[in-house]
Design an enzyme around this catalytic site. Structure first.
Site, short mmCIF file in Angstrom:
data_model
loop_
_atom_site.label_atom_id
_atom_site.label_comp_id
_atom_site.label_asym_id
_atom_site.label_seq_id
_atom_site.Cartn_x
_atom_site.Cartn_y
_atom_site.Cartn_z
N HIS A 168 -13.06 -2.87 3.72
CA HIS A 168 -11.64 -3.23 3.86
C HIS A 168 -11.05 -2.72 5.17
O HIS A 168 -10.50 -3.51 5.94
CB HIS A 168 -10.85 -2.67 2.65
CG HIS A 168 -9.40 -3.01 2.69
ND1 HIS A 168 -8.68 -3.40 1.58
CD2 HIS A 168 -8.50 -2.99 3.69
CE1 HIS A 168 -7.43 -3.64 1.92
NE2 HIS A 168 -7.28 -3.39 3.20
N GLU A 197 0.83 -1.22 0.00
CA GLU A 197 0.00 0.00 0.00
C GLU A 197 0.86 1.27 0.00
O GLU A 197 0.37 2.34 0.35
CB GLU A 197 -0.95 0.01 1.21
CG GLU A 197 -1.83 -1.21 1.36
CD GLU A 197 -2.88 -1.39 0.27
OE1 GLU A 197 -2.88 -0.60 -0.70
OE2 GLU A 197 -3.68 -2.33 0.38
N GLU A 204 -17.33 12.40 22.55
CA GLU A 204 -16.04 12.96 22.14
C GLU A 204 -15.83 13.01 20.62
O GLU A 204 -14.95 13.71 20.14
CB GLU A 204 -14.91 12.12 22.75
CG GLU A 204 -14.89 10.71 22.21
CD GLU A 204 -13.71 9.86 22.69
OE1 GLU A 204 -13.91 8.64 22.82
OE2 GLU A 204 -12.62 10.39 22.89
N HIS A 234 -2.74 2.51 8.30
CA HIS A 234 -3.86 1.74 7.74
C HIS A 234 -4.10 0.53 8.62
O HIS A 234 -3.15 -0.11 9.09
CB HIS A 234 -3.52 1.30 6.31
CG HIS A 234 -4.45 0.26 5.76
ND1 HIS A 234 -5.80 0.45 5.66
CD2 HIS A 234 -4.21 -0.99 5.28
CE1 HIS A 234 -6.36 -0.64 5.13
NE2 HIS A 234 -5.41 -1.53 4.91
N HIS A 270 -7.42 -2.63 9.96
CA HIS A 270 -8.69 -3.30 9.70
C HIS A 270 -9.48 -3.46 11.01
O HIS A 270 -9.79 -4.59 11.43
CB HIS A 270 -8.45 -4.71 9.13
CG HIS A 270 -7.60 -4.77 7.89
ND1 HIS A 270 -6.99 -5.93 7.45
CD2 HIS A 270 -7.25 -3.82 6.98
CE1 HIS A 270 -6.32 -5.70 6.32
NE2 HIS A 270 -6.46 -4.42 6.03
P1 13P Z 1 0.83 -5.39 3.19
O1 13P Z 1 1.18 -6.69 3.88
O2 13P Z 1 1.40 -5.31 1.81
O3 13P Z 1 1.22 -4.19 4.05
O4 13P Z 1 -0.75 -5.33 3.00
C1 13P Z 1 -1.62 -5.45 4.09
C2 13P Z 1 -2.92 -4.77 3.88
O5 13P Z 1 -3.59 -4.42 4.82
C3 13P Z 1 -3.38 -4.52 2.50
O6 13P Z 1 -4.38 -3.55 2.47
ZN ZN Z 2 -5.57 -3.53 4.33
#
Ligand code: 13P
Ligand code: ZN
Length: 272
Positions: free
Chosen positions: A211, A117, A170, A140, A142
């Site tokens: 995602h 990414e 908050e 980033h 999840h």
């Molecule tokens: P990477 O292992 O390449 O960092 O990817 C993980 C991920 O969350 C893809 O969106």
């Molecule tokens: Zn991801």
């Protein structure tokens, strides 16, 4: 004599935050990635900046970042393993004069490379730096409840932000600029990177439909705190969304909060 890189504050921060995110269940397997813009003089205390270990093409142009140094999680690497082996799971890269090559200064010890990414990360850095020169971190992840919410809530940024703001007092104070939302898109591409960066000009938080989420901030704590607050709000939403709503934080109350704490908020996301 250079100092020990494992004692560098920025390496310690990367180890601590990835361990924390893993512990919270936000970053299963290799899920998630972080990039952190470093100060050249500070990195120079730990590394010989003229010693490039490898050159790795990035596949996109990041001209405004030429000469900039980042510490970045490795592709395919597990957040749970960063703390125990930073030199394999992290890398320190500098963007070469051509804007399209990463010069590896440290890390990715097993021959690995930066996150898939990287386009979304570096393009987001460029976008955030253009509106906030103090921005340093792009993260980033999840997060579980946020991801669950993506399946049951409309992916409209005004509606999504409004629902999150209603879930904890908050929220409007922590992310008054709201949350940008992208539809499901193929990850790891320049296209999703460009779309994310476009949103990052306006938002410090961008949801990737079905995602995960991107956050950006001046420090690791600020960026982590943004995602943490969204995830908490999403958790409250998921705990309450299939029960009758008896009480809520009203829009006039959100205005009082925003005004009391002196934050500039997205008035167009409220129904006043
Ligand atoms: P990477 O292992 O390449 O960092 O990817 C993980 C991920 O969350 C893809 O969106
Ligand atoms: Zn991801």
């Amino acid at each position: 004599m250079k100092k020990d890189i494992l004692q560098a504050p920025f390496v310690k921060e990367m180890r601590a935050v990835t361990a924390n995110m893993y512990r919270l269940g936000w970053d299963e397997r290799n899920g998630g990635n972080i990039s952190y813009l470093l100060d050249e003089a500070e990195v120079g205390q730990y590394l010989d900046l003229s010693h490039v270990l490898r050159e790795i093409p990035t596949g996109f142009s990041a001209k405004p970042l030429v000469g900039k140094i980042f510490i970045v999680t490795g592709t395919g690497k597990y957040f749970k393993n960063v703390d125990g082996d930073p030199e394999t799971n992290l890398g320190i890269i500098r963007i070469k004069e051509d804007g399209e090559t990463a010069q590896l200064l440290w890390g990715y010890k097993d021959g690995g490379k930066f996150t898939s990414e990287l386009p979304a990360h570096l393009m987001s850095h460029m976008a955030r730096l253009s509106v906030d020169p103090a921005n340093r971190v792009v993260m980033h992840s999840h997060p579980t409840n946020l991801l669950a919410m993506n399946y049951v809530h409309e992916l409209d940024e005004a509606k999504f932000t409004h629902t999150l703001w209603e879930m904890c007092t908050e929220c409007i104070v922590v992310f008054p600029d709201g949350v940008g939302v992208l539809p499901w898109m193929l990850c790891g591409t320049n296209e999703i990177g460009e779309a994310t960066a476009q949103k990052m000009k306006e938002f410090r938080l961008v949801v990737w439909g079905m995602h995960g989420i991107y956050g950006a901030g001046k420090t690791m704590d600020e960026t982590f705190g943004l995602i943490e607050t969204v995830e908490k709000a999403a958790q409250i939403y998921m705990l309450t969304c299939n029960r009758p709503r008896v009480n809520t934080i009203r829009d006039e109350e959100m205005v009082r909060l925003a005004e009391f704490f002196g934050v500039k908020y997205r008035k167009d996301f409220l129904h006043l």
